[in-house]
Design a protein around this motif. Structure first.
Motif, PDB file in Angstrom:
ATOM      1  N   PRO A  44      -2.546  -9.022  31.952  1.00 50.12           N
ATOM      2  CA  PRO A  44      -2.073 -10.356  32.349  1.00 50.12           C
ATOM      3  C   PRO A  44      -0.540 -10.394  32.395  1.00 50.12           C
ATOM      4  O   PRO A  44       0.134  -9.897  31.497  1.00 50.12           O
ATOM      5  CB  PRO A  44      -2.627 -11.273  31.256  1.00 50.12           C
ATOM      6  N   LEU A  45      -0.015 -10.964  33.462  1.00 53.01           N
ATOM      7  CA  LEU A  45       1.438 -11.029  33.647  1.00 53.01           C
ATOM      8  C   LEU A  45       2.000 -12.275  33.003  1.00 53.01           C
ATOM      9  O   LEU A  45       1.292 -13.273  32.833  1.00 53.01           O
ATOM     10  CB  LEU A  45       1.765 -11.028  35.141  1.00 53.01           C
ATOM     11  N   PRO A  46       3.291 -12.252  32.651  1.00 53.45           N
ATOM     12  CA  PRO A  46       3.922 -13.474  32.155  1.00 53.45           C
ATOM     13  C   PRO A  46       3.801 -14.589  33.201  1.00 53.45           C
ATOM     14  O   PRO A  46       3.736 -14.327  34.410  1.00 53.45           O
ATOM     15  CB  PRO A  46       5.395 -13.063  31.983  1.00 53.45           C
ATOM     16  N   ALA A  47       3.787 -15.825  32.735  1.00 54.34           N
ATOM     17  CA  ALA A  47       3.593 -16.972  33.627  1.00 54.34           C
ATOM     18  C   ALA A  47       4.630 -17.028  34.740  1.00 54.34           C
ATOM     19  O   ALA A  47       4.327 -17.438  35.861  1.00 54.34           O
ATOM     20  CB  ALA A  47       3.618 -18.264  32.819  1.00 54.34           C
ATOM     21  N   GLU A  48       5.850 -16.605  34.459  1.00 58.23           N
ATOM     22  CA  GLU A  48       6.917 -16.702  35.467  1.00 58.23           C
ATOM     23  C   GLU A  48       6.941 -15.515  36.443  1.00 58.23           C
ATOM     24  O   GLU A  48       7.705 -15.506  37.394  1.00 58.23           O
ATOM     25  CB  GLU A  48       8.287 -16.846  34.792  1.00 58.23           C
ATOM     26  N   ALA A  49       6.082 -14.531  36.233  1.00 59.00           N
ATOM     27  CA  ALA A  49       6.064 -13.343  37.104  1.00 59.00           C
ATOM     28  C   ALA A  49       5.367 -13.651  38.423  1.00 59.00           C
ATOM     29  O   ALA A  49       4.361 -14.352  38.461  1.00 59.00           O
ATOM     30  CB  ALA A  49       5.367 -12.185  36.402  1.00 59.00           C
TER      31      ALA A  49
END
Length: 119
Positions: A44-49
């Protein structure tokens, strides 16, 4: 009036499907498959990615050359993530469109540091 030579072509329903024509998969379709495969290969990627995106060039003999652009959380094993993306993109493109992949170039556009208290 032409003479009948007896060498009439068989009706199209007697010709095997694989011999009736050709299928062309658009580069943008292969690119969407590659981008989705890259998303599947990553944690899972960071929300801002930004989500991974891909560009594809289909070479002669229906072989794909893929470039995937992605962002990762930091710290992480960048090399391992890129290798996983290359492997999964190659497998999915081959499986879904029966197109070998000659190259998958992965370009890491940005690293997103983990918030404090998270490693």
């Amino acid at each position: 009036m032409a003479a009948d030579t007896g060498a009439a072509r068989p009706p199209s329903d007697l010709v095997p499907p694989g011999e009736r024509g050709a299928t062309r998969i658009a580069d943008r379709v292969v690119a969407k498959i590659a981008a989705q495969a890259a998303r599947e290969a990553l944690p899972p990627l960071p929300a801002e990615a930004a989500v991974p995106h891909a560009t594809v060039v289909v070479l002669p003999r229906d072989t794909a050359r893929v470039r995937v652009h992605l962002e990762l959380g930091y710290p992480c094993d960048i090399g391992a993530h890129c290798a996983a993306v290359r492997r999964h993109v190659t497998e999915r493109v081959d499986a879904l469109v029966d197109m070998p992949v000659a190259e998958v170039a992965v370009q890491v556009e940005r690293l997103h540091p983990a918030p404090h208290g998270r490693a």
